[in-house]
Design a protein around this motif. Structure first.
Motif, short mmCIF file in Angstrom:
data_model
loop_
_atom_site.label_atom_id
_atom_site.label_comp_id
_atom_site.label_asym_id
_atom_site.label_seq_id
_atom_site.Cartn_x
_atom_site.Cartn_y
_atom_site.Cartn_z
N GLU A 73 4.41 -9.81 -4.32
CA GLU A 73 3.59 -9.63 -3.02
C GLU A 73 2.55 -8.49 -3.48
OE1 GLU A 73 7.31 -7.34 -2.06
OE2 GLU A 73 6.80 -9.41 -3.01
N ASP A 86 -4.75 -5.73 -7.56
CA ASP A 86 -6.16 -6.17 -8.04
C ASP A 86 -7.05 -5.40 -7.64
OD1 ASP A 86 -5.04 -8.49 -9.60
OD2 ASP A 86 -4.98 -9.79 -8.06
N ARG A 87 -6.90 -5.10 -6.44
CA ARG A 87 -7.86 -4.27 -5.58
C ARG A 87 -8.09 -3.04 -6.42
NH1 ARG A 87 -6.24 -5.21 -1.25
NH2 ARG A 87 -4.88 -3.53 -0.63
N THR A 121 -3.25 -6.17 -16.41
CA THR A 121 -2.10 -6.94 -16.46
C THR A 121 -1.71 -6.94 -18.09
OG1 THR A 121 -2.69 -8.44 -14.86
CG2 THR A 121 -1.07 -9.13 -16.72
N GLU A 180 0.89 -7.94 -6.17
CA GLU A 180 -0.43 -8.40 -6.91
C GLU A 180 -1.76 -7.94 -6.10
OE1 GLU A 180 0.05 -9.05 -9.99
OE2 GLU A 180 0.92 -10.71 -10.56
N THR A 181 -2.01 -8.44 -5.32
CA THR A 181 -3.17 -8.12 -4.46
C THR A 181 -3.75 -7.04 -4.31
OG1 THR A 181 -2.61 -10.36 -3.11
CG2 THR A 181 -4.66 -8.92 -2.29
N ALA A 182 -2.77 -6.02 -3.84
CA ALA A 182 -3.29 -4.76 -3.75
C ALA A 182 -3.37 -4.05 -5.17
CB ALA A 182 -2.07 -3.89 -3.13
N ARG A 220 1.74 -4.51 -14.46
CA ARG A 220 0.38 -4.01 -13.99
C ARG A 220 0.62 -2.57 -14.23
NH1 ARG A 220 -2.33 -7.80 -10.92
NH2 ARG A 220 -3.75 -6.46 -10.97
N GLU A 264 0.83 -1.29 -0.01
CA GLU A 264 -0.06 -0.14 -0.10
C GLU A 264 1.03 1.33 -0.07
OE1 GLU A 264 -0.29 -2.62 1.96
OE2 GLU A 264 -2.17 -3.42 1.01
#
Length: 250
Positions: free
Chosen positions: A81, A87-88, A93, A83-85, A244, A54
């Motif tokens: 690590e 995505d949100r 991609t 990637e999740t943030a 991304r 973040e």
């Protein structure tokens, strides 16, 4: 050992394609050069402890906004690590490349007197690279500056056909590791083995310069290029990466 090799390759590939500006923040590297090249205009993870995703997202958006650019992250499989943030936040991609590696003794031994190798790029070499890559004026200037920033042993190889350069590539040796870059063949002269001969010329130069291994990056779905590199001995895949990019609201 594998982790050491992966990060050695990661660092060597960055050094072989330097950015005009690089800022380190909390274990992340912000690279900026302008133009269309993604590698030199993206956020990259560094080895070791890295700050929370973040925090780096906020920093990246501020940094690239100050340069009038859309935030872009390069995501290697060895450090994904964030990637999740992403995505949100709806980052999209794009791209997808593979790092290939080989010990120097595993690579083809081909010495071709028709392949020219020089420590600096000639004007003809640069113009051929621009022609093959469809570079606009801005990207031409950025590429010229980038090649001038490369530190360490480097070589620019080319192969001619009918008195004009038909294939090019360059290589950089960092801590005994050859990085093969910017391989291209003029569309008029493909399927003649010129790209293979040119890369082989870099391998020969690196072997004589004392390199112990070599690596390169290839687009994952570029089947002809992957076949070319496999024919030279690049058969070991280390890890992949993709990008991304922040989506722009319509």
């Amino acid at each position: 050992m594998q982790d050491d090799l992966n990060w050695q390759v990661e660092q060597a590939c960055r050094a072989a394609w330097p950015a005009a500006a690089e800022i380190v923040g909390d274990g992340w590297l912000f690279r900026q050069s302008g133009g269309r090249n993604r590698r030199s205009n993206s956020v990259n993870p560094l080895r070791g402890k890295r700050g929370a995703p973040e925090a780096v997202l906020d920093a990246a958006e501020s940094f690239y906004a100050s340069h009038g650019q859309t935030p872009l992250f390069r995501i290697p499989g060895i450090a994904a690590e964030v990637e999740t943030a992403l995505d949100r936040l709806g980052y999209q991609t794009e791209g997808g490349s593979i790092h290939l590696h080989a010990a120097i003794d595993e690579l083809a031994e081909l010495r071709d007197e028709q392949v020219a190798v020089s420590p600096t790029p000639s004007e003809d070499w640069l113009e051929a690279r621009f022609r093959m890559g469809g570079y606009d004026d801005a990207d031409r200037s950025i590429f010229r500056d980038m090649t001038g920033l490369i530190a360490g042993d480097k070589a620019f190889a080319s192969c001619e056909r009918y008195n004009e350069i038909a294939a090019v590539a360059y290589g950089v040796i960092r801590r005994g590791l050859l990085v093969v870059e910017s391989v291209g063949t003029d569309g008029r002269f493909r399927q003649q083995g010129l790209g293979r001969r040119t890369v082989a010329g870099l391998i020969d130069w690196a072997r004589r310069s004392g390199a112990s291994a070599a690596c390169l990056q290839v687009v994952a779905d570029n089947t002809p290029a992957r076949a070319l590199y496999a024919s030279l001995g690049f058969r070991r895949e280390l890890y992949r990466y993709h990008y991304r990019r922040k989506a722009i609201a319509a």
